[in-house]
Design a protein around this motif. Sequence first.
Motif, mmCIF file in Angstrom:
data_model
loop_
_atom_site.group_PDB
_atom_site.id
_atom_site.type_symbol
_atom_site.label_atom_id
_atom_site.label_comp_id
_atom_site.label_asym_id
_atom_site.label_seq_id
_atom_site.Cartn_x
_atom_site.Cartn_y
_atom_site.Cartn_z
ATOM 1 N N LEU A 61 8.855 -22.916 48.450
ATOM 2 C CA LEU A 61 9.356 -24.114 48.145
ATOM 3 C C LEU A 61 10.645 -24.555 48.845
ATOM 4 O O LEU A 61 10.769 -25.614 49.426
ATOM 5 N N HIS A 62 11.516 -23.627 48.872
ATOM 6 C CA HIS A 62 13.025 -23.940 49.499
ATOM 7 C C HIS A 62 12.766 -24.134 50.961
ATOM 8 O O HIS A 62 13.351 -25.037 51.744
ATOM 9 N N TRP A 63 12.093 -23.193 51.933
ATOM 10 C CA TRP A 63 11.580 -23.313 53.194
ATOM 11 C C TRP A 63 10.811 -24.951 53.229
ATOM 12 O O TRP A 63 11.006 -25.404 54.420
ATOM 13 N N GLU A 101 18.075 -16.438 48.265
ATOM 14 C CA GLU A 101 18.424 -16.025 46.746
ATOM 15 C C GLU A 101 17.037 -15.768 46.096
ATOM 16 O O GLU A 101 16.875 -14.782 45.592
ATOM 17 N N GLU A 102 16.228 -16.708 46.384
ATOM 18 C CA GLU A 102 14.861 -16.363 45.968
ATOM 19 C C GLU A 102 14.058 -15.217 46.487
ATOM 20 O O GLU A 102 13.495 -14.556 45.851
ATOM 21 N N SER A 103 14.393 -14.974 47.624
ATOM 22 C CA SER A 103 13.714 -13.903 48.232
ATOM 23 C C SER A 103 14.369 -12.693 47.644
ATOM 24 O O SER A 103 13.670 -11.561 47.527
ATOM 25 N N LEU A 139 11.332 -28.039 37.810
ATOM 26 C CA LEU A 139 10.612 -26.829 37.859
ATOM 27 C C LEU A 139 11.466 -25.630 37.473
ATOM 28 O O LEU A 139 11.556 -24.864 36.711
ATOM 29 N N GLU A 140 12.680 -25.809 38.275
ATOM 30 C CA GLU A 140 13.697 -24.876 38.221
ATOM 31 C C GLU A 140 14.547 -25.026 36.941
ATOM 32 O O GLU A 140 14.957 -23.670 36.396
ATOM 33 N N ALA A 141 14.808 -26.173 36.695
ATOM 34 C CA ALA A 141 15.440 -26.371 35.114
ATOM 35 C C ALA A 141 14.561 -25.583 34.074
ATOM 36 O O ALA A 141 15.225 -25.001 33.134
ATOM 37 N N GLU A 152 22.082 -17.540 39.482
ATOM 38 C CA GLU A 152 21.768 -18.211 40.780
ATOM 39 C C GLU A 152 20.815 -19.472 40.817
ATOM 40 O O GLU A 152 21.138 -20.557 41.108
ATOM 41 N N GLU A 153 20.031 -19.475 39.742
ATOM 42 C CA GLU A 153 19.062 -20.819 39.400
ATOM 43 C C GLU A 153 19.981 -21.896 38.893
ATOM 44 O O GLU A 153 19.709 -23.097 39.188
ATOM 45 N N VAL A 154 21.013 -21.572 38.393
ATOM 46 C CA VAL A 154 22.220 -22.758 37.908
ATOM 47 C C VAL A 154 22.475 -23.354 39.016
ATOM 48 O O VAL A 154 22.553 -24.810 39.261
ATOM 49 N N GLY A 155 22.705 -22.765 40.375
ATOM 50 C CA GLY A 155 23.009 -23.375 41.524
ATOM 51 C C GLY A 155 22.180 -24.164 42.118
ATOM 52 O O GLY A 155 22.147 -25.187 42.457
ATOM 53 N N HIS A 156 20.783 -23.789 41.926
ATOM 54 C CA HIS A 156 19.485 -24.393 42.731
ATOM 55 C C HIS A 156 19.568 -25.682 42.108
ATOM 56 O O HIS A 156 18.979 -26.777 42.742
ATOM 57 N N VAL A 157 19.571 -25.692 40.663
ATOM 58 C CA VAL A 157 19.489 -27.108 39.865
ATOM 59 C C VAL A 157 20.270 -28.096 40.107
ATOM 60 O O VAL A 157 20.184 -29.258 40.474
HETATM 61 FE FE LIG Z 1 15.350 -21.255 42.410
#
Ligand SMILES: [Fe+2]
Length: 233
Positions: free
Chosen positions: A96-98, A123-125, A173-175, A206-211
């Motif tokens: 999704l990120h790429w 990070e997801e990797s 989704l990430e939230a 790290e997911e907090v950052g993605h949201v």
């Molecule tokens: Fe994420």
Amino acid sequence: MSKTLTQMATEVLTTAEGRAKTALSKRYAAEWFASRTGDAPEMEIGTATPPLYPSRPEKPELLSPRDVPKRRPGTEAGRIALLHAVAHIELNAVDLHWDIIARFGHVPMPIGFYDDWVKCAEEESRHFEMVCDCLEQMGSFYGALPAHAGMWRAAEDTAEDLMGRLAVVPMVLEARGLDVTPGMIDIFRKAKAENAIAALEVIYAEEVGHVAYGSKWFHLYANHFFTEEASSA
Ligand SMILES: [Fe+2]
Ligand SMILES: [Fe+2]
């Protein structure tokens, strides 16, 4: 000629095997950041034609969510199933990120947009690899169980709509992932599964950052978009 960022993103998307995908993803993230800090020549964003669906390994078998067998989290088999589902989500998140980078290369965005999503992909990797390590320590592996089909649906539905993509993927989704992670950590705490607890705690932080990135770019893009609309009306 050196590769552009959107070309590299497309290469990750078209790599099928999980650990091969994440290894390439981490390598390209490092190359991007080396170019950003001046340790390597500047990299172009470019444009690319990413596939509609990313390449994935032959296993896991993908089933409709209602056909995926439910297992009780109080058992070792249940905990393996839970981690297997997390690994599947993380691998999907790498793509999704790429994909947001490759798919919307034609939309002029500030350079920080690419920095943020490359960082997320890296990070997801690591998330995927950490969860795979846990599964392997428990005698299983990613691909051993069936997984949800239809995870790519949100990407498909927003393939031509950057604002929709920013709203649905990081902010919904990430939230949602953030909402369920503390409960998952509790399950592994009860089982004293230290490695899984450590992995899930990194994922949560790290997911907090993605949201937050999702919300930042959604608002920035929405503001810019509506200001343009208003000025051209
Ligand atoms: Fe994420
Ligand atoms: Fe993640």
